[in-house]
Design an enzyme around this catalytic site. Structure first.
Site, PDB file in Angstrom:
ATOM      1  N   ARG A 228      36.220  40.978  38.023  1.00 50.54           N
ATOM      2  CA  ARG A 228      35.198  41.803  37.378  1.00 50.54           C
ATOM      3  C   ARG A 228      34.511  42.646  38.451  1.00 50.54           C
ATOM      4  O   ARG A 228      34.279  42.181  39.569  1.00 50.54           O
ATOM      5  CB  ARG A 228      34.144  40.935  36.674  1.00 50.54           C
ATOM      6  CG  ARG A 228      34.616  40.259  35.415  1.00 50.54           C
ATOM      7  CD  ARG A 228      34.888  41.258  34.277  1.00 50.54           C
ATOM      8  NE  ARG A 228      35.300  40.622  33.038  1.00 50.54           N
ATOM      9  CZ  ARG A 228      36.571  40.502  32.634  1.00 50.54           C
ATOM     10  NH1 ARG A 228      37.552  41.001  33.372  1.00 50.54           N
ATOM     11  NH2 ARG A 228      36.852  39.926  31.483  1.00 50.54           N
ATOM     12  N   HIS A 276      41.801  48.919  35.184  1.00 45.82           N
ATOM     13  CA  HIS A 276      41.704  47.603  34.537  1.00 45.82           C
ATOM     14  C   HIS A 276      43.036  47.277  33.849  1.00 45.82           C
ATOM     15  O   HIS A 276      43.089  47.024  32.639  1.00 45.82           O
ATOM     16  CB  HIS A 276      40.542  47.556  33.535  1.00 45.82           C
ATOM     17  CG  HIS A 276      40.101  46.141  33.241  1.00 45.82           C
ATOM     18  ND1 HIS A 276      38.791  45.777  33.110  1.00 45.82           N
ATOM     19  CD2 HIS A 276      40.802  44.991  33.064  1.00 45.82           C
ATOM     20  CE1 HIS A 276      38.700  44.466  32.860  1.00 45.82           C
ATOM     21  NE2 HIS A 276      39.925  43.974  32.826  1.00 45.82           N
TER      22      HIS A 276
HETATM   23  C1  GLV Z   1      40.704  41.016  31.140  1.00 49.37           C
HETATM   24  O1  GLV Z   1      40.007  41.427  32.001  1.00 49.37           O
HETATM   25  C2  GLV Z   1      40.447  39.795  30.420  1.00 49.37           C
HETATM   26  O2  GLV Z   1      39.417  39.153  30.667  1.00 49.37           O
HETATM   27  O3  GLV Z   1      41.268  39.414  29.562  1.00 49.37           O
END
Ligand code: GLV
Length: 313
Positions: A228, A276
């Site tokens: 994160r 991401h």
């Molecule tokens: C992605 O970041 C998740 O938490 O699945």
């Protein structure tokens, strides 16, 4: 059983999830909106970071099953019904994808491939000394399912791997050492060439990657953040990169996503930005994981992958 699908999806994502979940959950009714059935008939919610308040007023709710591995955003919703079990996504396909990203980033840092990419743009032909994998200690922050899978695969390539997690103990994987606690973290950082973050985001881990932690790494080490954005203090990371103390950062996650236009990470020569995308949930395998938990709920059997709400993961 009536099951509610709730999330911040676009239409294509919602349709993909509906297809995969309905195929995996014959005999149950998947609702795509709360208007499709009385609130008191909804037994479980299958969620992907739903808007805050989305699960309020569901008196029969007995399970909140996340499609995301990280539940930090879900738990941050103060209206989340208290007392209803929350399960996070633990999916072997997602673990494998995360391990692939960790392997790619480690190999690229180890063999200087990010540097060669920059050199290409500058028209520079300049080979660098080649190091062996056993000369490149890797430290993984987080020893959950993802950290464990990545650690085993890195060790198989010959990297000396240390995993830092809440509790020490045997790793069960040859070449992987498990450590816990602040002192062990400092000691491990001092010999680390590649630091990979796969921790859950909790009040304890928020901002962990700060100036002090980065200063404990040897000069030229690399950082790979796949967890994160809020684990990192951005100004500290940029200062460590600018001073040359940190060689390179591979960043998949950010405080604000999408990463805002004009952010220094975009064009920083020592930063690789991913959108991401290190490990997306795979709808086919995740639907099977969800189906197993819904079957357990229906049978009154123990639920899998439950989150300790007070610990935050
Ligand atoms: C992605 O970041 C998740 O938490 O699945």
């Amino acid at each position: 059983m009536n099951l509610l699908l709730a999330g911040s999806f676009d239409e294509a994502e919602r349709a993909e999830w509906a297809l995969a979940l309905r195929a995996a959950l014959p005999g149950h009714c998947l609702l795509l909106s709360r208007d499709e059935a009385p609130a008191a008939s909804i037994a479980a919610a299958i969620v992907a970071n739903p808007p805050p308040g989305a699960l309020q007023g569901l008196p029969a709710l007995r399970l909140i099953q996340s499609l995301w591995a990280g539940v930090d955003r879900l738990l941050a919703d103060s209206t989340l019904p208290p007392g209803v079990p929350v399960a996070r996504m633990v999916d072997p396909a997602m673990n494998a994808a995360m391990a692939e990203t960790a392997l790619w980033a480690t190999l690229a840092l180890h063999r200087g491939f990010f540097t060669y990419q920059c050199q290409q743009r500058a028209g520079l032909w300049l080979p660098h000394a080649q190091r062996r994998a056993d000369e490149l200690p890797v430290l993984l922050l987080g020893g959950g399912q993802m950290g464990g899978t990545a650690a085993a695969r890195l060790a198989a390539l010959g990297y000396p791997v240390t995993v830092w997690r809440r509790q020490s103990g045997a790793s069960g994987t040859p070449g992987v050492q498990v450590v816990a606690g602040d002192t062990a973290l400092r000691e491990a950082l001092a010999r680390t060439r590649v630091l990979i973050n796969l921790l859950p985001l909790t009040p304890d881990t928020r901002g962990l990657i700060d100036a002090r932690l980065l200063a404990a790494l040897p000069r030229g080490a690399g950082l790979v953040n796949l967890a994160r954005g809020a684990h990192v203090i951005d100004t500290d990371l940029l200062a460590a990169l600018d001073s040359g103390h940190l060689g390179h950062a591979v960043l998949d996650v950010f405080h604000t996503e999408p990463l805002p236009a004009g952010h220094r990470y975009w064009l920083h020569p020592q930063v690789t930005v991913l959108p991401h995308a290190a490990a997306a949930t795979d709808a086919r395998s995740a639907a099977a994981v969800v189906a197993r938990n819904i079957a357990a709920l229906a049978a009154g059997a123990p639920l899998a992958n439950l989150v300790a709400r007070d610990a935050g993961y």
